[in-house]
Design a protein around this motif. Structure first.
Motif, PDB file in Angstrom:
ATOM      1  N   ALA A 122      35.224  88.805  40.737  1.00  0.00           N
ATOM      2  CA  ALA A 122      33.837  89.218  40.955  1.00  0.00           C
ATOM      3  C   ALA A 122      33.713  90.736  41.006  1.00  0.00           C
ATOM      4  N   VAL A 123      34.542  91.401  41.826  1.00  0.00           N
ATOM      5  CA  VAL A 123      34.393  92.854  41.956  1.00  0.00           C
ATOM      6  C   VAL A 123      34.854  93.561  40.688  1.00  0.00           C
ATOM      7  N   ALA A 124      35.834  92.977  39.981  1.00  0.00           N
ATOM      8  CA  ALA A 124      36.270  93.575  38.712  1.00  0.00           C
ATOM      9  C   ALA A 124      35.152  93.535  37.685  1.00  0.00           C
ATOM     10  N   ALA A 125      34.273  92.520  37.796  1.00  0.00           N
ATOM     11  CA  ALA A 125      33.161  92.378  36.864  1.00  0.00           C
ATOM     12  C   ALA A 125      31.930  93.162  37.306  1.00  0.00           C
ATOM     13  N   GLY A 126      32.049  93.869  38.437  1.00  0.00           N
ATOM     14  CA  GLY A 126      30.936  94.685  38.894  1.00  0.00           C
ATOM     15  C   GLY A 126      30.033  94.032  39.906  1.00  0.00           C
ATOM     16  N   SER A 127      30.405  92.852  40.390  1.00  0.00           N
ATOM     17  CA  SER A 127      29.599  92.155  41.390  1.00  0.00           C
ATOM     18  C   SER A 127      30.056  92.506  42.797  1.00  0.00           C
ATOM     19  N   VAL A 128      29.255  92.112  43.774  1.00  0.00           N
ATOM     20  CA  VAL A 128      29.614  92.265  45.185  1.00  0.00           C
ATOM     21  C   VAL A 128      29.974  90.890  45.720  1.00  0.00           C
ATOM     22  N   LEU A 129      31.089  90.787  46.409  1.00  0.00           N
ATOM     23  CA  LEU A 129      31.560  89.505  46.929  1.00  0.00           C
ATOM     24  C   LEU A 129      31.806  89.628  48.427  1.00  0.00           C
ATOM     25  N   LEU A 130      31.049  88.874  49.204  1.00  0.00           N
ATOM     26  CA  LEU A 130      31.221  88.863  50.655  1.00  0.00           C
ATOM     27  C   LEU A 130      31.623  87.464  51.077  1.00  0.00           C
ATOM     28  N   GLY A 131      32.711  87.375  51.822  1.00  0.00           N
ATOM     29  CA  GLY A 131      33.183  86.077  52.265  1.00  0.00           C
ATOM     30  C   GLY A 131      32.162  85.376  53.137  1.00  0.00           C
TER      31      GLY A 131
END
Length: 217
Positions: A122-131
């Motif tokens: 997700a973060v590699a693709a430019g998204s934000v990922l919160l658990g």
């Protein structure tokens, strides 16, 4: 990261067993490669500059160093590098501090391998990922703190973090542990705070801080 290329991942954690375990996990995932690992801020920054990872998996407690500071430095110097925090720390100041420093994701160390993989992609693709354990809180924190002016604009962001914990009743040793800083660094911050707020001691600083809503009774 160019299309079709492997995601280059670096791991920053001061606990060797966890760090090596995370490296081993990454090497089993399709389309990913681990380009290095580090255990402290200085090594993490060098690693980011020399190995050009797409994603850095960042612990926030790096022995006497702060993963928040490592995140801030890496994002400032190498803006194409994204940071996914993977840590045991789930307090509000850690979450807010990491996101303000430029982290694109935040997971707790209880996350499953599938959640870590999803976070990296997700973060590699430019998204934000919160658990799931921190997502709603993170949104509330960022919204609430962004909508209100920062108290004591003469203080640096780190000094405000220290003052907030002083106002919460923590001593220097506890603050050093909470922020993953050296005790001497905390003492220096506290001294600077006294000068900038024109107070004589900790009690006066606490009063000033609580008047502005920092800390608690």
């Amino acid at each position: 990261m160019s299309g079709g290329a492997s995601i280059r991942v670096a791991v920053v954690d001061d606990h060797p067993v966890f760090r090596l375990g995370m490296v081993a996990l990454i090497e089993t995932l399709d389309g990913m490669e681990c380009v290095g690992d580090a255990a402290d801020v200085a090594s993490a920054v060098v690693l980011a500059g020399e190995r050009h990872p797409d994603v850095v998996l960042m612990d926030l407690h790096l022995d006497r160093d702060s993963g928040i500071e490592a995140t801030r430095l890496i994002r400032a110097r190498y803006p194409r590098v994204t940071v996914l925090v993977v840590t045991m720390l789930d307090d509000d100041d850690s979450i807010y501090g990491a996101l303000r420093a430029g982290a694109s994701g935040y997971l707790l160390k209880g996350a499953s391998p599938a959640e870590v993989e999803r976070g990296i992609r997700a973060v590699a693709a430019g998204s934000v990922l919160l658990g799931p354990a921190v997502g709603a809180r993170a949104v509330d924190l960022m919204t609430a703190r962004a909508s209100a002016p920062e108290p004591f604009p003469q203080l640096t962001e780190r000094e405000r973090e220290v003052l907030r914990l002083v106002a919460g009743g923590l001593d220097n040793t506890a603050i050093a542990y909470r922020l993953a800083l050296r005790p001497k660094t905390v003492r220096n911050h506290v001294s600077s705070i006294f000068v900038k707020l024109q107070v004589k001691d900790r009690s006066q600083a606490i009063v000033r801080a609580r008047e502005q809503g920092l800390g608690g009774p």
